[in-house]
Design an enzyme around this catalytic site. Structure first.
Site, PDB file in Angstrom:
ATOM      1  N   HIS A 112      10.760  -1.308  -2.338  1.00  0.00           N
ATOM      2  CA  HIS A 112      11.963  -0.485  -2.548  1.00  0.00           C
ATOM      3  C   HIS A 112      12.397   0.172  -1.230  1.00  0.00           C
ATOM      4  O   HIS A 112      13.591   0.202  -0.915  1.00  0.00           O
ATOM      5  CB  HIS A 112      11.721   0.602  -3.592  1.00  0.00           C
ATOM      6  CG  HIS A 112      11.516   0.092  -4.979  1.00  0.00           C
ATOM      7  ND1 HIS A 112      12.220  -0.960  -5.518  1.00  0.00           N
ATOM      8  CD2 HIS A 112      10.683   0.521  -5.953  1.00  0.00           C
ATOM      9  CE1 HIS A 112      11.824  -1.159  -6.766  1.00  0.00           C
ATOM     10  NE2 HIS A 112      10.888  -0.280  -7.057  1.00  0.00           N
ATOM     11  N   HIS A 153       4.625  -2.269  -4.158  1.00  0.00           N
ATOM     12  CA  HIS A 153       5.833  -2.217  -4.994  1.00  0.00           C
ATOM     13  C   HIS A 153       6.831  -1.197  -4.446  1.00  0.00           C
ATOM     14  O   HIS A 153       8.004  -1.508  -4.215  1.00  0.00           O
ATOM     15  CB  HIS A 153       5.424  -1.851  -6.430  1.00  0.00           C
ATOM     16  CG  HIS A 153       6.562  -1.772  -7.394  1.00  0.00           C
ATOM     17  ND1 HIS A 153       6.727  -2.692  -8.398  1.00  0.00           N
ATOM     18  CD2 HIS A 153       7.575  -0.881  -7.533  1.00  0.00           C
ATOM     19  CE1 HIS A 153       7.806  -2.373  -9.097  1.00  0.00           C
ATOM     20  NE2 HIS A 153       8.327  -1.274  -8.591  1.00  0.00           N
ATOM     21  N   GLU A 154       6.366   0.010  -4.210  1.00  0.00           N
ATOM     22  CA  GLU A 154       7.270   1.073  -3.753  1.00  0.00           C
ATOM     23  C   GLU A 154       7.759   0.818  -2.331  1.00  0.00           C
ATOM     24  O   GLU A 154       8.894   1.177  -1.988  1.00  0.00           O
ATOM     25  CB  GLU A 154       6.607   2.445  -3.886  1.00  0.00           C
ATOM     26  CG  GLU A 154       6.177   2.797  -5.308  1.00  0.00           C
ATOM     27  CD  GLU A 154       7.260   2.696  -6.363  1.00  0.00           C
ATOM     28  OE1 GLU A 154       8.463   2.776  -6.036  1.00  0.00           O
ATOM     29  OE2 GLU A 154       6.922   2.523  -7.553  1.00  0.00           O
TER      30      GLU A 154
END
Length: 184
Positions: free
Chosen positions: A89, A85-86
């Site tokens: 980003h 997820h990160e």
């Protein structure tokens, strides 16, 4: 004798992070694709483990990298999904040279992509959260989790403004599966 509970949590979480970076195909793929677009990172320095005061499992800091919150993650699977997820980003930050995390539309788009592509909305995790819908469950999860994430950004206003941001960005950002060919 063992260390304090905080020290034990740090060691456990660092082990999870190390295992994810060495073995998780999705994480390795995202890091490879970041390198290919000119954003090579030393994952051992880019990902840090910290004790976090906020009730979050982790986050992305554009200037320094990914944080994993040792006091809010419990399993290897959580860390696998959190890092994916990160890193979405981080990938978005790299490819969007003008990405502004204080712009609610930019932040919302990255949250939609991260929720969709990381494994956050896998049916098993949704079932564990008590969400059993079958029709468009993945999309409903992505919208819900994106809204939860942008709620912490003051630029995204109140709940109505946050919902509008998710609704406005959803179709385009959900369709963007880079660096993958499709939702993994």
């Amino acid at each position: 004798m063992g260390g304090t509970a905080d020290e034990e949590a740090r060691e456990r979480t660092e082990g999870y992070v190390d295992r994810t970076l060495r073995r998780d195909p999705k994480t390795k793929f995202i890091l490879q694709k970041m390198e290919e677009i000119g954003c090579s990172v030393d994952a051992s320095k880019f990902v840090t483990v910290e004790h976090c005061d906020d009730s979050i499992a982790g986050g992305f800091r554009p200037q320094s990298g990914v944080v994993v919150c040792q006091n809010h993650v419990q399993t290897q699977e959580e860390v696998d999904n959190l890092l994916a997820h990160e890193l979405i980003h981080a990938y978005d930050h790299c490819r969007g040279k003008n990405l502004d995390w204080n712009d609610c539309q930019h932040h919302t788009c990255s949250e939609i992509r991260a929720a969709s592509l990381s494994g956050d909305c896998h049916w098993l995790f949704e079932a564990l959260r008590g969400n059993f819908g079958l029709k468009k469950q993945h999309q409903a999860c992505v919208k819900r989790r994106a809204k939860l994430s942008i709620a912490m950004n003051p630029a995204c206003g109140d709940a109505d403004q946050q919902q509008k941001a998710v609704d406005d960005c959803f179709e385009k950002c959900f369709a963007d599966t880079a660096p993958f060919d499709r939702i993994p």
